[in-house]
Design an enzyme around this catalytic site. Structure first.
Site, PDB file in Angstrom:
ATOM      1  N   LYS A 112      29.929 -20.043  36.824  1.00 50.45           N
ATOM      2  CA  LYS A 112      29.542 -18.964  35.920  1.00 50.45           C
ATOM      3  C   LYS A 112      30.127 -19.124  34.521  1.00 50.45           C
ATOM      4  O   LYS A 112      29.488 -18.752  33.532  1.00 50.45           O
ATOM      5  CB  LYS A 112      29.955 -17.615  36.510  1.00 50.45           C
ATOM      6  CG  LYS A 112      29.170 -17.241  37.766  1.00 50.45           C
ATOM      7  CD  LYS A 112      29.569 -15.867  38.292  1.00 50.45           C
ATOM      8  CE  LYS A 112      28.749 -15.495  39.517  1.00 50.45           C
ATOM      9  NZ  LYS A 112      29.119 -14.165  40.044  1.00 50.45           N
ATOM     10  N   LYS A 193      19.823 -20.796  45.422  1.00 50.72           N
ATOM     11  CA  LYS A 193      19.815 -19.590  46.236  1.00 50.72           C
ATOM     12  C   LYS A 193      19.165 -18.445  45.463  1.00 50.72           C
ATOM     13  O   LYS A 193      19.338 -18.328  44.249  1.00 50.72           O
ATOM     14  CB  LYS A 193      21.251 -19.214  46.627  1.00 50.72           C
ATOM     15  CG  LYS A 193      21.338 -18.199  47.752  1.00 50.72           C
ATOM     16  CD  LYS A 193      22.772 -17.939  48.159  1.00 50.72           C
ATOM     17  CE  LYS A 193      23.493 -17.065  47.162  1.00 50.72           C
ATOM     18  NZ  LYS A 193      24.739 -16.487  47.706  1.00 50.72           N
ATOM     19  N   LYS A 196      20.107 -12.392  41.890  1.00 48.11           N
ATOM     20  CA  LYS A 196      19.768 -11.261  41.028  1.00 48.11           C
ATOM     21  C   LYS A 196      19.675 -11.666  39.567  1.00 48.11           C
ATOM     22  O   LYS A 196      18.890 -11.115  38.801  1.00 48.11           O
ATOM     23  CB  LYS A 196      20.842 -10.175  41.135  1.00 48.11           C
ATOM     24  CG  LYS A 196      21.035  -9.532  42.486  1.00 48.11           C
ATOM     25  CD  LYS A 196      22.178  -8.529  42.377  1.00 48.11           C
ATOM     26  CE  LYS A 196      22.466  -7.835  43.689  1.00 48.11           C
ATOM     27  NZ  LYS A 196      23.495  -6.794  43.523  1.00 48.11           N
TER      28      LYS A 196
END
Length: 326
Positions: A112, A193, A196
């Site tokens: 991230k 994967k 969101k």
């Protein structure tokens, strides 16, 4: 006496099929076997900039959606993380006992932080807050997927180190592995994967999607040019869609292959659309009913808060005393 399970979900971005199959459905199914403490971890959302009013609304929506999915307040406790101040307070105590090297090794931080020009410090210490969430409630078991195993191992390390250095305080939680073996991947990119935060409009199936949108997303979902339907991991697009169908229809792979033998992608995608829409329909209807009962949802969260607050306060007070704080 039942073992205690703790788990949480971030409120931002809604809830997609991967969240439901990989976590929420199992929370619901486990309610008779375990004492469940479930939490909307809205403080975790602050690791990226948020609009305050939107975050508040999304947090209430996520709590409502968890109830719509089947979290039963008579069997489980549901609450909002930010209403228990001990989460942040214990995070600070634990942060003073974990090394920067341990945190720098966290795979999710590495992934991230590369996407941010200047990642926030909260993103770096995120796993410590996660550890505090778990350890506050003397948790026996934590449901984990492949992407959370490293964080749970850090939590276990933190608990063991604290107990060794200061005295017995925390239960050392063990992982609880669900029965769902397949990860749900992105419809538009089956190499990642389902997420969101993915920018693709057709990437994820969300539980509140209407049937027309479900049909559009599945129709556009990535397959290949081979044309046959079989569970072949070297064909990730088809493999992902077949896995979704098998999980939702509760069939074995051989049954699914037999059902669609000789049929094309069009017929299969139509059947997949139907089973997804049928799965989402009662959840969406329950969510709509609960949205009109905001007072009821608020009362459930208050009951959950009142049930868990004494556990959190006792654990934090004990940890603070062991560390020599007045």
């Amino acid at each position: 006496m039942k073992e205690r399970v703790f788990s949480g979900i971030q409120p931002t971005g809604g809830m997609h099929l991967g969240n439901y199959l990989g976590a929420i459905k199992q929370w619901v199914d486990w309610q008779d076997r375990y004492e469940g403490i479930f939490c909307v971890v809205n403080a975790h959302a602050l690791t990226t900039p948020q609009n305050p009013s939107a975050l508040q609304e999304q947090s209430l929506q996520m709590a409502t959606l968890l109830l719509a999915c089947g979290i039963d307040p008579k069997r489980s406790k549901l609450f909002m993380q930010s209403q228990v101040n001990e989460h942040g307070a214990l995070c600070w105590l634990l942060s003073c006992g974990v090394s920067m090297g341990d945190l720098a090794r966290m795979t999710q931080f590495k992934d991230k932080s590369t996407k941010e020009k200047s990642p926030l410090a909260g993103l770096f210490t995120y796993p410590v807050l996660m550890a505090a969430d778990i350890l506050l409630y003397q948790t026996d078991c934590v449901p984990v997927g492949a992407d959370q195993k490293q964080h749970l191992e850090l939590t276990r390390h933190i608990a063991l180190k604290f107990n060794r250095d200061f005295g017995e305080c925390f239960k050392v939680p063990k992982p609880l592995i669900g029965d769902v073996g397949a990860r749900v991947m992105g419809l538009d990119d089956p190499s990642v994967k389902m997420s969101k935060s993915h920018p693709g409009a057709l990437h994820a199936l969300f539980l509140l999607d209407e049937p027309d949108l479900i049909a559009k997303k599945i129709k556009k979902a990535t397959t290949d040019s081979i044309g046959t339907l079989c569970f072949d991991p070297t064909r990730p697009g088809v493999y992902n869609l077949l896995n979704i169908y098998a999980l939702l229809s509760q069939q074995e792979s051989a049954q699914v292959e037999a059902q669609f033998e000789g049929k094309g992608y069009g017929d299969f995608k139509k059947a997949l659309t139907e089973v997804v829409a049928e799965t989402f329909k009662p959840i969406r209807e329950a969510y709509t009913r609960l949205q009109a009962q905001r007072g009821y949802v608020a009362s459930i969260l208050q009951e959950g808060l009142e049930a868990v607050q004494p556990i959190a306060a006792q654990t934090y007070q004990h940890a603070k005393t062991l560390m020599g704080l007045l």
